[in-house]
Design a protein around this motif. Structure first.
Motif, PDB file in Angstrom:
ATOM      1  N   LEU A 114      22.232  31.242  47.548  1.00 11.93           N
ATOM      2  CA  LEU A 114      23.121  31.881  48.521  1.00 11.93           C
ATOM      3  C   LEU A 114      23.210  33.394  48.301  1.00 11.93           C
ATOM      4  O   LEU A 114      23.902  34.087  49.049  1.00 11.93           O
ATOM      5  N   GLY A 115      22.540  33.879  47.263  1.00 17.45           N
ATOM      6  CA  GLY A 115      22.600  35.300  46.942  1.00 17.45           C
ATOM      7  C   GLY A 115      23.896  35.707  46.252  1.00 17.45           C
ATOM      8  O   GLY A 115      24.276  36.871  46.273  1.00 17.45           O
ATOM      9  N   LYS A 116      24.564  34.761  45.620  1.00 15.77           N
ATOM     10  CA  LYS A 116      25.861  35.031  44.994  1.00 15.77           C
ATOM     11  C   LYS A 116      25.872  34.640  43.519  1.00 15.77           C
ATOM     12  O   LYS A 116      26.905  34.269  42.990  1.00 15.77           O
ATOM     13  N   ARG A 117      24.748  34.736  42.861  1.00  8.78           N
ATOM     14  CA  ARG A 117      24.641  34.330  41.459  1.00  8.78           C
ATOM     15  C   ARG A 117      25.597  35.103  40.566  1.00  8.78           C
ATOM     16  O   ARG A 117      26.117  34.563  39.604  1.00  8.78           O
ATOM     17  N   THR A 118      25.845  36.358  40.879  1.00 13.51           N
ATOM     18  CA  THR A 118      26.699  37.173  40.006  1.00 13.51           C
ATOM     19  C   THR A 118      28.138  36.662  39.952  1.00 13.51           C
ATOM     20  O   THR A 118      28.846  36.928  38.988  1.00 13.51           O
ATOM     21  N   SER A 119      28.554  35.902  40.957  1.00 17.09           N
ATOM     22  CA  SER A 119      29.928  35.379  40.925  1.00 17.09           C
ATOM     23  C   SER A 119      30.096  34.275  39.880  1.00 17.09           C
ATOM     24  O   SER A 119      31.223  33.939  39.517  1.00 17.09           O
ATOM     25  N   VAL A 120      28.988  33.721  39.390  1.00 20.38           N
ATOM     26  CA  VAL A 120      29.055  32.713  38.326  1.00 20.38           C
ATOM     27  C   VAL A 120      28.218  33.155  37.118  1.00 20.38           C
ATOM     28  O   VAL A 120      27.669  32.339  36.388  1.00 20.38           O
ATOM     29  N   ALA A 121      28.150  34.467  36.915  1.00 26.26           N
ATOM     30  CA  ALA A 121      27.427  34.993  35.760  1.00 26.26           C
ATOM     31  C   ALA A 121      28.197  34.662  34.484  1.00 26.26           C
ATOM     32  O   ALA A 121      29.410  34.436  34.509  1.00 26.26           O
ATOM     33  N   VAL A 122      27.484  34.658  33.373  1.00 26.27           N
ATOM     34  CA  VAL A 122      28.095  34.362  32.079  1.00 26.27           C
ATOM     35  C   VAL A 122      29.201  35.385  31.800  1.00 26.27           C
ATOM     36  O   VAL A 122      29.012  36.581  31.986  1.00 26.27           O
ATOM     37  N   ASN A 123      30.347  34.884  31.348  1.00 25.71           N
ATOM     38  CA  ASN A 123      31.450  35.784  31.016  1.00 25.71           C
ATOM     39  C   ASN A 123      31.683  35.784  29.504  1.00 25.71           C
ATOM     40  O   ASN A 123      31.037  35.060  28.758  1.00 25.71           O
ATOM     41  N   TYR A 124      32.641  36.585  29.076  1.00 25.17           N
ATOM     42  CA  TYR A 124      32.920  36.738  27.646  1.00 25.17           C
ATOM     43  C   TYR A 124      33.353  35.417  27.010  1.00 25.17           C
ATOM     44  O   TYR A 124      32.919  35.077  25.909  1.00 25.17           O
ATOM     45  N   LEU A 125      34.178  34.656  27.700  1.00 32.72           N
ATOM     46  CA  LEU A 125      34.624  33.371  27.166  1.00 32.72           C
ATOM     47  C   LEU A 125      33.444  32.414  27.009  1.00 32.72           C
ATOM     48  O   LEU A 125      33.384  31.639  26.056  1.00 32.72           O
TER      49      LEU A 125
END
Length: 189
Positions: A114-125
């Motif tokens: 969908l072109g929205k991979r950054t919304s579920v990118a790896v976070n600090y936690l």
């Protein structure tokens, strides 16, 4: 494609069969050796990411292979550990960890479409969860549970904490993706 970060990622995958064979050898030092191999693989996970950023050597192949390598080595380790710790108490956090990895991998793939991979990118936690998971698995691999039950208990407690963080990060990723998930028309494959 053949840069140092990608070679380290491939090394992590190649270490999986070595790790499994060593774990099952009828040898006194198998626990510490298997844990060392797993620890080396875990360290390459951090190192390949660091080098890719530091040397600006990001590649599509590396972006694909790195998370696959992580999930393969963790799954392999949990599979051998579940055999040794054949109890519901142990199988439960292992199942949570493996299931979450499959769900989030599928979610990331779908969001990328969908072109929205950054919304579920790896976070600090997520990074803390991964580090704790690697430490827990290393502790569990290193100690023969019949000879060192205290290390086994510590490793199991750490694995439960990692499983809780696993669920927490899954909720965070699902909440981030919820607008896309809830806006899709109903369809069945």
């Amino acid at each position: 494609m053949w840069n140092l970060p990608n070679i380290l990622t491939l090394l992590r995958i190649l270490l999986i069969p070595v790790f499994v064979v060593v774990f099952y050898l009828p040898w006194e030092w198998k626990h510490i050796t298997a844990a060392s191999i797993f620890g080396i693989a875990a360290a390459t996970d951090w190192l390949d990411g660091y080098l890719a950023r530091k040397l600006d050597q990001h590649t599509p192949f590396g972006a694909f292979l790195d998370p696959v390598a992580d999930k393969l080595i963790v799954s392999a380790a949990l599979l051998v550990l579940v055999q040794v710790h054949a109890t519901l108490l142990f199988a439960l956090p292992a199942l949570v960890i493996v299931s979450r990895e499959i769900i989030i991998s599928a979610l990331r793939e779908w969001m990328a479409e969908l072109g929205k991979r950054t919304s579920v990118a790896v976070n600090y936690l997520g990074k803390i969860k991964t580090a704790l998971q690697m430490i827990a698995i290393t502790v569990l691999l290193a100690a023969d549970p019949t000879k060192h039950p205290e290390w086994d208990i510590l490793g199991t407690i750490l694995l439960y904490i990692a499983a809780v963080l696993t669920l927490w990060t899954m909720v965070i990723y699902l909440r981030a993706a919820w607008p896309e998930l809830s806006s899709m028309p109903d369809s069945q494959d």
